[in-house]
Design an enzyme around this catalytic site. Sequence first.
Site, PDB file in Angstrom:
ATOM      1  N   GLU A 164      -5.267   3.282   6.557  1.00 10.44           N
ATOM      2  CA  GLU A 164      -5.823   3.703   5.276  1.00 10.44           C
ATOM      3  C   GLU A 164      -7.345   3.673   5.261  1.00 10.44           C
ATOM      4  O   GLU A 164      -7.985   4.514   4.613  1.00 10.44           O
ATOM      5  CB  GLU A 164      -5.281   2.816   4.149  1.00 10.44           C
ATOM      6  CG  GLU A 164      -3.799   3.009   3.856  1.00 10.44           C
ATOM      7  CD  GLU A 164      -2.889   2.221   4.778  1.00 10.44           C
ATOM      8  OE1 GLU A 164      -1.653   2.363   4.653  1.00 10.44           O
ATOM      9  OE2 GLU A 164      -3.412   1.464   5.636  1.00 10.44           O
ATOM     10  N   LYS A 175      15.794   4.667  16.388  1.00  8.93           N
ATOM     11  CA  LYS A 175      15.930   4.390  14.966  1.00  8.93           C
ATOM     12  C   LYS A 175      17.271   4.953  14.484  1.00  8.93           C
ATOM     13  O   LYS A 175      17.614   6.098  14.774  1.00  8.93           O
ATOM     14  CB  LYS A 175      14.773   5.043  14.216  1.00  8.93           C
ATOM     15  CG  LYS A 175      14.511   4.525  12.830  1.00  8.93           C
ATOM     16  CD  LYS A 175      13.204   5.127  12.316  1.00  8.93           C
ATOM     17  CE  LYS A 175      12.849   4.615  10.947  1.00  8.93           C
ATOM     18  NZ  LYS A 175      11.567   5.191  10.474  1.00  8.93           N
ATOM     19  N   ARG A 196      -6.232  -1.660   0.814  1.00 11.50           N
ATOM     20  CA  ARG A 196      -6.737  -1.977   2.148  1.00 11.50           C
ATOM     21  C   ARG A 196      -8.022  -1.211   2.465  1.00 11.50           C
ATOM     22  O   ARG A 196      -8.722  -1.539   3.419  1.00 11.50           O
ATOM     23  CB  ARG A 196      -5.672  -1.644   3.193  1.00 11.50           C
ATOM     24  CG  ARG A 196      -4.304  -2.181   2.867  1.00 11.50           C
ATOM     25  CD  ARG A 196      -3.276  -1.840   3.909  1.00 11.50           C
ATOM     26  NE  ARG A 196      -3.371  -2.718   5.062  1.00 11.50           N
ATOM     27  CZ  ARG A 196      -2.489  -2.748   6.048  1.00 11.50           C
ATOM     28  NH1 ARG A 196      -1.455  -1.927   6.023  1.00 11.50           N
ATOM     29  NH2 ARG A 196      -2.626  -3.563   7.056  1.00 11.50           N
TER      30      ARG A 196
END
Length: 647
Positions: A376, A291, A404
């Site tokens: 979640e 990254k 969600r």
Amino acid sequence: MSVEEGTANQGRLLGTVRGPQDVKRMTTEQLDILAAEIRDFLIAKVSRTGGHVGPNLGVVELTLAMHRVFDSPRDRLLFDTGHQAYVHKILTGRQEGFDKLRQRGGLSGYPSQAESEHDLIENSHASTALSYADGLAKAYALRGEKRSVVAVVGDGALTGGMCWEALNNIATAGNPLVIVVNDNGRSYSPTIGGLADHLSSLRLNPGYEKVLDTVKDALGNTPFVGKPMYEVLHAVKKGIKDAVAPQAMFEDLGIKYVGPVDGHDVPAVEAALRAAKNFGGPVIVHAVTRKGYGYRPAEDDEADCLHGPGAFDAETGKLLAVPSVKWTNVFADELVAIADERPDVVGITAAMAEPTGIATLARKYPERVYDVGIAEQHAATSAAGLAMGGLHPVVAVYATFLNRAFDQVLLDVAMHKLPVTFVLDRAGITGPDGPSHYGIWDMSVFGVVPGLRIAAPRDSATLREELREAIAVDDGPTILRFPTGTVAADLPAVRRVGPVDVLAESARTDVLLVAVGSFAGLGVEVAARVAEQGYGVTVVDPRWVRPVPAELVELAAGHRLVVTVEDGVRIGGVGSALAQAMRDADVRVPVKDLGVPADWHPHGTRAQILADLRLTAQDVARDVTGWISGLDAAPVDPAPNGARAQS
């Protein structure tokens, strides 16, 4: 030489790219130059607008290889999550749009069907692409279409449960489908050498699979020797592979695995992708990337490799905005203060420790914080278990992401009357990230949950106060919601009626203006504007918007008109709930509810979008003045709290 000068001087090859076909014609040497130019371009453009720079610097070579091997848009390239699709946009003819990235009229920060035929899914919530890919592959197989489906899964998305549900179905269906795992989250020992390359190609050779099936069938006809012998041979084969690339769990699911490959080596990624494309079944290509690769400030950023900064200095990577106190900072500091007093308080987040402020708690009490990854649903039910075990969990997520876990909040937490506090950052219209990230649904969606209390602070003082009140609740769940950005200046109440704060009042009681959360300041400004027209406005902040406070209904009864203004959807919102509570109490005062229409609102700044929705002080004041002046009844004298209005 500055980054911008480098982009101008060295971007000549990038300037020739108008679509994927231009990349296919390039030599290996040209691809290396192009990758460098793309990185310069990304840094120069995103530093001005803000955006997801770290994830995209890490997928430059990977995206180049994908567009060389596959034929977009006929072949479908899906990104999970979509914030790593900037390079894809560059290679599909959208370079000019980066001058207004994430700004009104410019490019979305995620894939967008409105922008290009090369984009397909745009909801940008993690862990969904594999399910889309499964459905697409099944559809193409059923229709007899020879089209590749490629899903790029990375940046934590594989921690989401939906990915594993999808993998199970993908393996069962057996359709051609390439899953690129962009692994940028861990150090690794790469598999190198001729043996590894040979085994990777061997596993993707259809003839090899046919031989295995033939051997299995033949040995299976010898019941006492054949089956045990096949299992031994298969175990030896797997043992050799696991020694080279220990990723057996994917193949145990029934999905071929190749890798790991160096995600910054275009020829290596190309070779793996071509083999996967030609295999004829589901294949996982494991690409290891870094990254922020190629940009030292991103690589050196220990927190998140410049994952999604605002505008920054291209040379240093330092943010340009003047530091200010954010809503998230206030929450984080107060949570630590509460945790100092209450050892039963623990924190949970779903791969958002820094953005939600939970990281502050983790730095002081690491044993009391749980980051469950992009999960979640699990976070909510795990919190239920923690509460059952005698703790008070504080679950910190973005408002849009708690959607969600509705079922878990409803049945796993609320039905058991468990003390769990959900803290929703970035509630309301958030702006540049677009419709999938707007936190406008929570007050409506979760307002139907029995026993759930919802608070909406207006400033830092009420945030601290309401967080303490929420964590003090021991007989059911609570939600605390606040917007993104700089926290509003403290707005003291004139007085308090039960849980309701009165922020402004007049001798005349024409209008009760119910200003929810961050709209409190707007409400006070509206009252001043309407007063200039001769009408009196009482401005209140309910503080706790669900359930509707009885005192708010009593206040409504003493006015000629009630107006609510909220930064959530109108359908099922605070205004709707108050109107119902007033009907139940036989209070016949008319109610006008102002809020966000249930629609997909384009990206832009919060101020721009609120102006489009006529949720500014000027617009609201004009509407309120028009409504109250249109009433036939004359202004009434101030009535005591609880008085019923006449119909």
